[in-house]
Design a protein around this motif. Structure first.
Motif, PDB file in Angstrom:
ATOM      1  N   LEU A  44       0.846  -1.212  -0.049  1.00  3.59           N
ATOM      2  CA  LEU A  44       0.103  -0.004   0.089  1.00  3.59           C
ATOM      3  C   LEU A  44       0.925   1.156   0.024  1.00  3.59           C
ATOM      4  O   LEU A  44       1.948   1.189   0.379  1.00  3.59           O
ATOM      5  N   ILE A  45       0.234   2.275  -0.531  1.00  3.13           N
ATOM      6  CA  ILE A  45       0.931   3.754  -0.372  1.00  3.13           C
ATOM      7  C   ILE A  45      -0.036   4.718   0.403  1.00  3.13           C
ATOM      8  O   ILE A  45      -1.106   4.483   0.105  1.00  3.13           O
ATOM      9  N   CYS A  46       0.650   5.379   1.289  1.00  2.00           N
ATOM     10  CA  CYS A  46      -0.206   6.327   2.094  1.00  2.00           C
ATOM     11  C   CYS A  46       0.397   7.341   2.625  1.00  2.00           C
ATOM     12  O   CYS A  46       1.776   7.290   2.763  1.00  2.00           O
ATOM     13  N   GLU A  47      -0.065   8.434   2.609  1.00  2.00           N
ATOM     14  CA  GLU A  47       0.622   9.846   3.205  1.00  2.00           C
ATOM     15  C   GLU A  47       1.008   9.505   4.599  1.00  2.00           C
ATOM     16  O   GLU A  47       0.068   8.970   5.388  1.00  2.00           O
ATOM     17  N   LYS A  48       2.021   9.946   5.090  1.00  2.00           N
ATOM     18  CA  LYS A  48       2.803   9.885   6.400  1.00  2.00           C
ATOM     19  C   LYS A  48       1.936  10.387   7.527  1.00  2.00           C
ATOM     20  O   LYS A  48       1.799   9.887   8.582  1.00  2.00           O
ATOM     21  N   ASN A  49       1.432  11.708   7.248  1.00  2.00           N
ATOM     22  CA  ASN A  49       0.670  12.322   8.054  1.00  2.00           C
ATOM     23  C   ASN A  49      -0.648  11.422   8.617  1.00  2.00           C
ATOM     24  O   ASN A  49      -1.195  11.647   9.448  1.00  2.00           O
ATOM     25  N   LYS A  50      -1.461  11.046   7.779  1.00  2.00           N
ATOM     26  CA  LYS A  50      -2.430   9.957   7.596  1.00  2.00           C
ATOM     27  C   LYS A  50      -2.137   8.615   8.385  1.00  2.00           C
ATOM     28  O   LYS A  50      -2.899   8.467   9.316  1.00  2.00           O
ATOM     29  N   LEU A  51      -1.102   8.192   8.115  1.00  2.00           N
ATOM     30  CA  LEU A  51      -0.561   7.026   8.924  1.00  2.00           C
ATOM     31  C   LEU A  51      -0.544   7.224  10.377  1.00  2.00           C
ATOM     32  O   LEU A  51      -0.859   6.730  11.282  1.00  2.00           O
ATOM     33  N   GLN A  52       0.365   8.555  10.605  1.00  2.00           N
ATOM     34  CA  GLN A  52       0.753   8.902  11.900  1.00  2.00           C
ATOM     35  C   GLN A  52      -0.447   9.218  12.864  1.00  2.00           C
ATOM     36  O   GLN A  52      -0.448   8.764  14.116  1.00  2.00           O
ATOM     37  N   ILE A  65       7.276   5.707  11.821  1.00  2.00           N
ATOM     38  CA  ILE A  65       6.729   6.099  10.851  1.00  2.00           C
ATOM     39  C   ILE A  65       6.720   7.776  11.439  1.00  2.00           C
ATOM     40  O   ILE A  65       6.660   8.895  10.620  1.00  2.00           O
ATOM     41  N   ARG A  66       6.530   8.100  12.680  1.00  2.00           N
ATOM     42  CA  ARG A  66       6.646   9.725  13.045  1.00  2.00           C
ATOM     43  C   ARG A  66       8.121  10.286  12.541  1.00  2.00           C
ATOM     44  O   ARG A  66       7.998  11.306  12.554  1.00  2.00           O
ATOM     45  N   LYS A  67       9.027   9.341  12.584  1.00  2.37           N
ATOM     46  CA  LYS A  67      10.378  10.157  12.269  1.00  2.37           C
ATOM     47  C   LYS A  67      10.526  10.215  10.614  1.00  2.37           C
ATOM     48  O   LYS A  67      11.695  10.726  10.219  1.00  2.37           O
ATOM     49  N   LEU A  68       9.637   9.495   9.884  1.00  2.00           N
ATOM     50  CA  LEU A  68       9.817   9.678   8.366  1.00  2.00           C
ATOM     51  C   LEU A  68       9.743  11.015   7.935  1.00  2.00           C
ATOM     52  O   LEU A  68       8.934  11.911   8.548  1.00  2.00           O
ATOM     53  N   PRO A  69      10.103  11.469   6.313  1.00  2.96           N
ATOM     54  CA  PRO A  69       9.929  12.541   6.169  1.00  2.96           C
ATOM     55  C   PRO A  69       8.331  12.480   5.730  1.00  2.96           C
ATOM     56  O   PRO A  69       7.535  11.749   5.697  1.00  2.96           O
ATOM     57  N   ASN A  70       7.583  14.029   5.689  1.00  7.89           N
ATOM     58  CA  ASN A  70       6.423  14.230   5.279  1.00  7.89           C
ATOM     59  C   ASN A  70       6.141  13.912   3.872  1.00  7.89           C
ATOM     60  O   ASN A  70       6.200  14.861   2.903  1.00  7.89           O
ATOM     61  N   ASP A  71       5.966  12.710   3.515  1.00  7.26           N
ATOM     62  CA  ASP A  71       5.933  12.358   2.102  1.00  7.26           C
ATOM     63  C   ASP A  71       5.095  11.046   2.041  1.00  7.26           C
ATOM     64  O   ASP A  71       4.488  10.418   3.250  1.00  7.26           O
ATOM     65  N   LYS A  72       4.892  10.451   0.759  1.00  8.18           N
ATOM     66  CA  LYS A  72       4.158   9.151   0.638  1.00  8.18           C
ATOM     67  C   LYS A  72       5.005   7.868   1.440  1.00  8.18           C
ATOM     68  O   LYS A  72       6.235   8.019   0.939  1.00  8.18           O
ATOM     69  N   VAL A  73       4.371   7.055   2.104  1.00  4.94           N
ATOM     70  CA  VAL A  73       5.021   6.049   2.788  1.00  4.94           C
ATOM     71  C   VAL A  73       4.422   4.558   1.983  1.00  4.94           C
ATOM     72  O   VAL A  73       3.490   4.370   1.862  1.00  4.94           O
ATOM     73  N   ILE A  74       5.588   3.857   1.564  1.00  2.00           N
ATOM     74  CA  ILE A  74       5.158   2.508   0.929  1.00  2.00           C
ATOM     75  C   ILE A  74       5.130   1.431   1.926  1.00  2.00           C
ATOM     76  O   ILE A  74       6.667   1.327   2.644  1.00  2.00           O
ATOM     77  N   ILE A  75       4.498   0.663   2.052  1.00  4.97           N
ATOM     78  CA  ILE A  75       4.375  -0.489   3.061  1.00  4.97           C
ATOM     79  C   ILE A  75       4.056  -1.719   2.293  1.00  4.97           C
ATOM     80  O   ILE A  75       3.018  -1.729   1.685  1.00  4.97           O
ATOM     81  N   GLU A  76       5.093  -2.781   2.333  1.00 11.12           N
ATOM     82  CA  GLU A  76       4.751  -3.916   1.717  1.00 11.12           C
ATOM     83  C   GLU A  76       5.303  -5.239   2.392  1.00 11.12           C
ATOM     84  O   GLU A  76       6.445  -4.980   3.027  1.00 11.12           O
ATOM     85  N   GLN A  99      -7.724   6.522   4.324  1.00  7.17           N
ATOM     86  CA  GLN A  99      -7.812   6.411   3.188  1.00  7.17           C
ATOM     87  C   GLN A  99      -6.042   6.121   2.762  1.00  7.17           C
ATOM     88  O   GLN A  99      -5.068   6.558   3.040  1.00  7.17           O
ATOM     89  N   ALA A 100      -5.937   5.101   1.767  1.00  8.62           N
ATOM     90  CA  ALA A 100      -4.765   4.749   1.289  1.00  8.62           C
ATOM     91  C   ALA A 100      -4.853   3.849  -0.083  1.00  8.62           C
ATOM     92  O   ALA A 100      -5.918   3.415  -0.490  1.00  8.62           O
ATOM     93  N   GLU A 101      -3.954   4.048  -0.972  1.00  6.31           N
ATOM     94  CA  GLU A 101      -3.781   3.329  -2.211  1.00  6.31           C
ATOM     95  C   GLU A 101      -3.266   1.805  -2.001  1.00  6.31           C
ATOM     96  O   GLU A 101      -2.136   1.667  -1.665  1.00  6.31           O
ATOM     97  N   VAL A 102      -4.273   0.896  -1.793  1.00  3.52           N
ATOM     98  CA  VAL A 102      -4.087  -0.476  -1.614  1.00  3.52           C
ATOM     99  C   VAL A 102      -3.715  -1.134  -3.153  1.00  3.52           C
ATOM    100  O   VAL A 102      -4.744  -1.350  -3.772  1.00  3.52           O
TER     101      VAL A 102
END
Length: 366
Positions: free
Chosen positions: A3-11, A78-89, A58-61
């Motif tokens: 999936l791909i999701c914005e970092k701030n939504k994940l956090q 997740i908290r320490k990642l840059p403010n960008d899209k995060v890919i989790i697989e 919401q995320a791109e699954v």
């Protein structure tokens, strides 16, 4: 799973759902965060069995799936990642890969099938209430719940709906807090919710007019805030009949400026920290109240202007109990109803009739 999701939504989703995780469970899987990805929706669940918090974002699954990850380390990553899209697989076996810009983490995950299922509650809405009102009601009562475990029922807050009135009630043997609100429901409810649950609910509720839908079963309560659901078990047992504790009449009525009384007691309590009693004495006269405290540290005298109806009185209190009440009240002027130096003091707002607080005095050795 991919999936791909914005970092701030994940956090935000992690921060909300992990409030239910205590880390005290005997089941290692409950120290983890349950994540399920399907139909471009990410569901996060945190639980300690007694309390479960589920939130969606919401995320791109790209590939659906479900995993359980270590709550603490995943949240920190997740908290320490840059403010960008995060890919989790998920990659080999029990590893997930978390990528964001030039950062790549490989993290061991647990089997989601071992995660206990959240209680299933049929959401026939019992009633709705503004989030800001419920948040304020919780704040106005939760401080009076018992902290020791000798009487578990008193570690909860009574949630009572009667005659279109919602009452939240807490007591610990030394003080009693009642906060009321008129609501639009014909239901009658009488349940006790763990204080811990309401503390977490209060942190999630927003200061706005949005509604929270509340549903009960015999053993559970569900708070539905749309994207987030909070499910808690209810405490078993009968709550104390609190209405019988509230005096029906009084001999003295003190009208006083809330902030002036609060400031005077706060200053007097600086000298009351000797031992654990936080003892202050109130000498109530015709148009003023003298607040004193003596200890090995020294002594203090404060004077506050009042309006008194009735005879003069000397009475003593644990200053902490009075301060807890005065800090959360909202009116500029408050009423103190008293009868003697050994009977409870009832504190109310002068204008807004939505709360009652009872504080037991400290008996002074003659």
């Amino acid at each position: 799973m991919k999936l791909i999701c914005e970092k701030n939504k994940l956090q935000e989703a992690i921060s909300t759902s992990q409030k239910a995780i205590t880390g005290k469970s005997t089941m290692p899987v409950l120290e983890g965060l349950y994540i399920e990805a399907v139909n471009n929706v990410l569901t996060f669940i945190g639980s300690d069995i007694d309390l479960s918090i589920e939130t969606k974002t919401q995320a791109e699954v790209i590939e659906p799936g479900k995993i359980v990850v270590d709550n603490r380390i995943f949240g920190e990553i997740i908290r320490k990642l840059p403010n960008d899209k995060v890919i989790i697989e998920t990659i080999d076996g029990n590893i997930i890969q978390i990528s964001c810009q030039k950062s790549v983490f490989n993290l061991v995950h647990m089997n989601a099938d071992e995660y206990p299922s959240v209680p299933n509650i049929n959401e026939n809405i019992v009633f709705s209430i503004n989030q800001s009102i419920l948040k304020n009601m919780i704040k106005g009562t939760i401080f009076a719940t018992a902290q020791d475990e000798t009487r578990p029922i008193l570690q909860g807050v009574l949630f009572e709906v009667n005659n279109k009135n919602l009452n939240l009630v807490a007591l610990d043997g030394y003080r009693l807090a009642v906060k009321s609100q008129v609501i639009d429901t014909d239901n009658s409810i009488n349940v006790v919710i763990p204080g811990k649950t309401l503390s977490e609910v209060s942190k999630i509720l927003e200061e706005n007019e949005e509604k929270v839908n509340i549903t009960f079963t015999e053993n559970h309560i569900l708070f539905n805030l749309g994207e987030t659901k909070i499910i808690s078990r209810l405490l078993e047992g009968e709550f104390i009949k609190y209405s019988s504790l509230l005096p029906q009449e009084h001999k003295l009525l003190v009208t006083v400026n809330r902030q002036e009384l609060l400031n005077g007691i706060e200053r007097a309590s600086l000298m009351a920290k000797d031992g654990n009693s936080n003892l202050i004495k109130l000498n109530i006269e015709e148009d003023n109240m003298v607040i004193t405290s003596n200890s090995q540290l020294g002594k203090v005298r404060e004077e506050v202007s009042i309006n008194l109806q009735g005879e003069s009185l000397q009475i003593a209190f644990n200053s902490k109990y009075l301060l807890d009440v005065l800090k959360i009240m909202e009116d500029d002027e408050v009423l103190l109803e008293l009868s003697s130096s050994v009977t409870p003091c009832v504190i109310k707002n002068k204008e807004i009739d939505n709360c009652k607080y009872l504080v037991l005095p400290v008996r002074l050795v003659k």
